[in-house]
Motif scaffolding. Structure first.
Motif, short mmCIF file in Angstrom:
data_model
loop_
_atom_site.label_atom_id
_atom_site.label_comp_id
_atom_site.label_asym_id
_atom_site.label_seq_id
_atom_site.Cartn_x
_atom_site.Cartn_y
_atom_site.Cartn_z
N LYS A 2 -52.73 112.64 20.16
CA LYS A 2 -52.20 112.13 21.36
C LYS A 2 -51.77 110.75 21.21
O LYS A 2 -52.58 109.97 21.10
N LEU A 3 -50.65 110.44 21.90
CA LEU A 3 -50.16 109.14 21.79
C LEU A 3 -51.08 108.08 22.62
O LEU A 3 -51.13 107.00 22.26
N GLU A 4 -51.49 108.47 23.62
CA GLU A 4 -52.71 107.63 24.25
C GLU A 4 -53.64 107.04 23.39
O GLU A 4 -54.49 106.07 23.76
N ASN A 5 -53.90 107.67 22.50
CA ASN A 5 -55.21 107.45 21.72
C ASN A 5 -54.72 106.67 20.26
O ASN A 5 -55.43 106.43 19.37
N VAL A 6 -53.33 106.60 20.12
CA VAL A 6 -52.68 105.91 18.88
C VAL A 6 -53.30 104.32 18.91
O VAL A 6 -52.80 103.69 19.80
N ILE A 7 -53.71 103.86 17.80
CA ILE A 7 -53.79 102.66 17.42
C ILE A 7 -53.22 102.04 16.08
O ILE A 7 -53.55 102.76 15.20
N ALA A 8 -52.19 101.77 16.11
CA ALA A 8 -51.12 101.53 15.12
C ALA A 8 -50.91 100.26 14.55
O ALA A 8 -50.92 99.28 15.46
N MET A 9 -50.76 99.96 13.21
CA MET A 9 -50.40 99.13 12.48
C MET A 9 -48.95 99.00 12.33
O MET A 9 -48.49 100.12 11.77
N VAL A 10 -48.05 98.12 12.71
CA VAL A 10 -46.79 98.31 12.47
C VAL A 10 -46.32 97.03 11.50
O VAL A 10 -46.24 95.92 12.20
N THR A 11 -45.92 97.14 10.56
CA THR A 11 -45.44 96.05 9.65
C THR A 11 -43.91 95.85 10.09
O THR A 11 -43.03 96.66 10.27
N GLY A 12 -43.51 94.53 9.82
CA GLY A 12 -42.29 94.09 10.30
C GLY A 12 -42.07 94.43 11.72
O GLY A 12 -40.92 94.47 12.30
N ALA A 22 -42.98 99.48 17.75
CA ALA A 22 -44.18 98.96 18.41
C ALA A 22 -43.82 98.78 19.94
O ALA A 22 -44.77 99.38 20.68
N ARG A 23 -42.89 98.60 20.49
CA ARG A 23 -42.35 99.00 21.74
C ARG A 23 -42.46 100.42 22.25
O ARG A 23 -43.23 100.79 23.47
N ALA A 24 -42.02 101.40 21.47
CA ALA A 24 -42.21 102.72 21.70
C ALA A 24 -43.58 103.23 21.68
O ALA A 24 -43.99 104.21 22.75
N ILE A 25 -44.38 102.92 20.96
CA ILE A 25 -45.77 103.29 20.85
C ILE A 25 -46.43 102.82 22.10
O ILE A 25 -47.11 103.57 22.43
N ILE A 26 -46.36 101.63 22.40
CA ILE A 26 -46.86 101.00 23.57
C ILE A 26 -46.46 101.80 24.96
O ILE A 26 -47.22 102.20 25.93
N LYS A 27 -45.20 101.89 24.94
CA LYS A 27 -44.61 102.54 26.04
C LYS A 27 -45.34 103.95 26.09
O LYS A 27 -45.40 104.70 27.41
N ALA A 28 -45.64 104.85 24.99
CA ALA A 28 -46.18 106.13 25.08
C ALA A 28 -47.62 105.87 25.25
O ALA A 28 -48.20 107.08 25.46
N LYS A 31 -51.64 101.50 21.36
CA LYS A 31 -51.94 100.06 21.07
C LYS A 31 -51.47 99.73 19.79
O LYS A 31 -51.51 100.59 18.91
N VAL A 32 -51.00 98.57 19.66
CA VAL A 32 -50.57 98.14 18.19
C VAL A 32 -50.90 96.68 17.92
O VAL A 32 -51.02 95.74 18.68
N VAL A 33 -51.03 96.82 16.70
CA VAL A 33 -51.20 95.31 15.91
C VAL A 33 -49.91 95.23 15.18
O VAL A 33 -49.53 95.91 14.23
N ALA A 34 -48.96 94.23 15.39
CA ALA A 34 -47.61 93.94 14.78
C ALA A 34 -48.06 92.88 13.60
O ALA A 34 -48.56 91.90 13.99
N VAL A 35 -47.54 93.17 12.49
CA VAL A 35 -47.58 92.29 11.33
C VAL A 35 -46.23 91.78 10.98
O VAL A 35 -45.49 92.90 10.66
N ASP A 36 -45.98 90.56 10.88
CA ASP A 36 -44.73 89.95 10.55
C ASP A 36 -44.91 88.68 9.98
O ASP A 36 -45.77 87.91 10.26
N LEU A 70 -56.11 94.39 9.71
CA LEU A 70 -56.97 95.75 10.08
C LEU A 70 -58.02 95.19 10.81
O LEU A 70 -58.62 95.89 11.71
N ASP A 71 -58.78 94.11 10.33
CA ASP A 71 -60.04 93.71 10.89
C ASP A 71 -59.71 93.43 12.33
O ASP A 71 -60.35 93.37 13.36
N ALA A 72 -58.55 92.66 12.62
CA ALA A 72 -57.98 92.04 14.05
C ALA A 72 -57.90 93.16 14.87
O ALA A 72 -58.32 93.43 16.06
N CYS A 73 -57.00 94.30 14.41
CA CYS A 73 -56.98 95.47 15.09
C CYS A 73 -58.35 96.11 15.45
O CYS A 73 -58.54 96.48 16.68
N GLU A 74 -59.13 96.32 14.67
CA GLU A 74 -60.43 96.85 14.73
C GLU A 74 -61.34 96.03 15.97
O GLU A 74 -61.88 96.86 16.81
#
Length: 253
Positions: A2-12, A22-28, A31-36, A70-74
């Protein structure tokens, strides 16, 4: 998943395809940790998108940087259960050109970031995903990697880039087999010509010429179209071990 349960790391995740994902996951509802590497752009994105996105400056080839992300996301969102790899670099250099043989340093750099970096994030994220509670299908996590149609239709001047992306594509099935017993799915997107910052830097005439190459529609792809596919692959529990081209039917000459 279920997308509302997604906790994603997105690189770039601070620009281009990664930002769109990142925007699409949040819109759905996720939650996201963006790595760049781009600290300013990442900080701006975090301010814009609010509490659902945190930014972690980091190099995908660094075990320390990815571990810290990953630690920051957790700590903020909870354990990661999705990984979308969009970080990558591209160069143009022939095997032998006017200036001599292809420099090994630049070849190695592309392989390090695009291939080794992708594997690095996969192995570290999967190590944590295996401990997640499973859903009704047994999913504990999902990985979506980004290859390129250059993996199959590499052009002149692309031996490094094509090799790196062919490696990413080639990891898909064996990695899916490796991680199946842990409930982790692995899929791969192979984008064609998309209007990312790299192509946006080209003259308008060049963009128009490139946009005529796909079979249909006759235009460059929109980053949101890759993001839509990434969200589909995250949510569809029966999609596993697949490499999907999204390119308007183009075959590079």
């Amino acid at each position: 998943m279920k997308l509302e349960n997604v906790i994603a790391m997105v690189t770039g995740g601070a620009s281009g395809l990664g930002e769109a994902c990142a925007r699409a996951i949040i819109k759905a509802g996720g939650k996201v940790v963006a790595v760049d590497m781009n600290e300013q752009r990442g900080a701006d994105l975090a301010v814009e998108l609010g509490d659902n996105l945190i930014f972690a400056q980091g190099d995908v080839t660094s075990e320390q940087d990815i571990g810290a992300a990953l630690d920051a996301c957790e700590a903020t969102h909870g354990p990661v259960n999705a990984l979308v790899n969009c970080a990558g670099i591209a160069i143009a250099a022939k095997t032998v050109g006017r200036d001599g043989a292809h420099p090994m340093s630049s070849f190695s750099k592309v392989i390090d970031v695009n291939l080794k970096g992708t594997f690095n994030t996969c192995r570290l994220a999967a190590e944590r995903m295996q401990h997640n509670g499973a859903d009704e299908d047994g999913n504990t996590g999902v990985i979506v990697n980004t290859a390129s149609i250059a993996a199959f239709d590499g052009q002149k001047g692309q031996p490094a880039y094509a090799a790196s992306k062919a490696g990413v594509a080639g990891m898909t099935l064996p990695m899916a087999r490796d991680l199946a017993s842990y409930g982790i799915r692995v899929n791969c997107i192979a984008p064609g010509l998309f209007l990312t910052p790299m192509l946006q830097g080209l003259p308008e005439e060049a963009q128009e010429a490139l946009g005529k190459q796909p079979l249909f529609p006759k235009r460059l792809g929109k980053p949101s179209e890759v993001a839509d596919l990434a969200v589909f692959l995250i949510s569809h529990s029966y999609m596993n071990g697949e490499i999907i081209r999204v390119d308007g039917g183009i075959r590079l000459p």
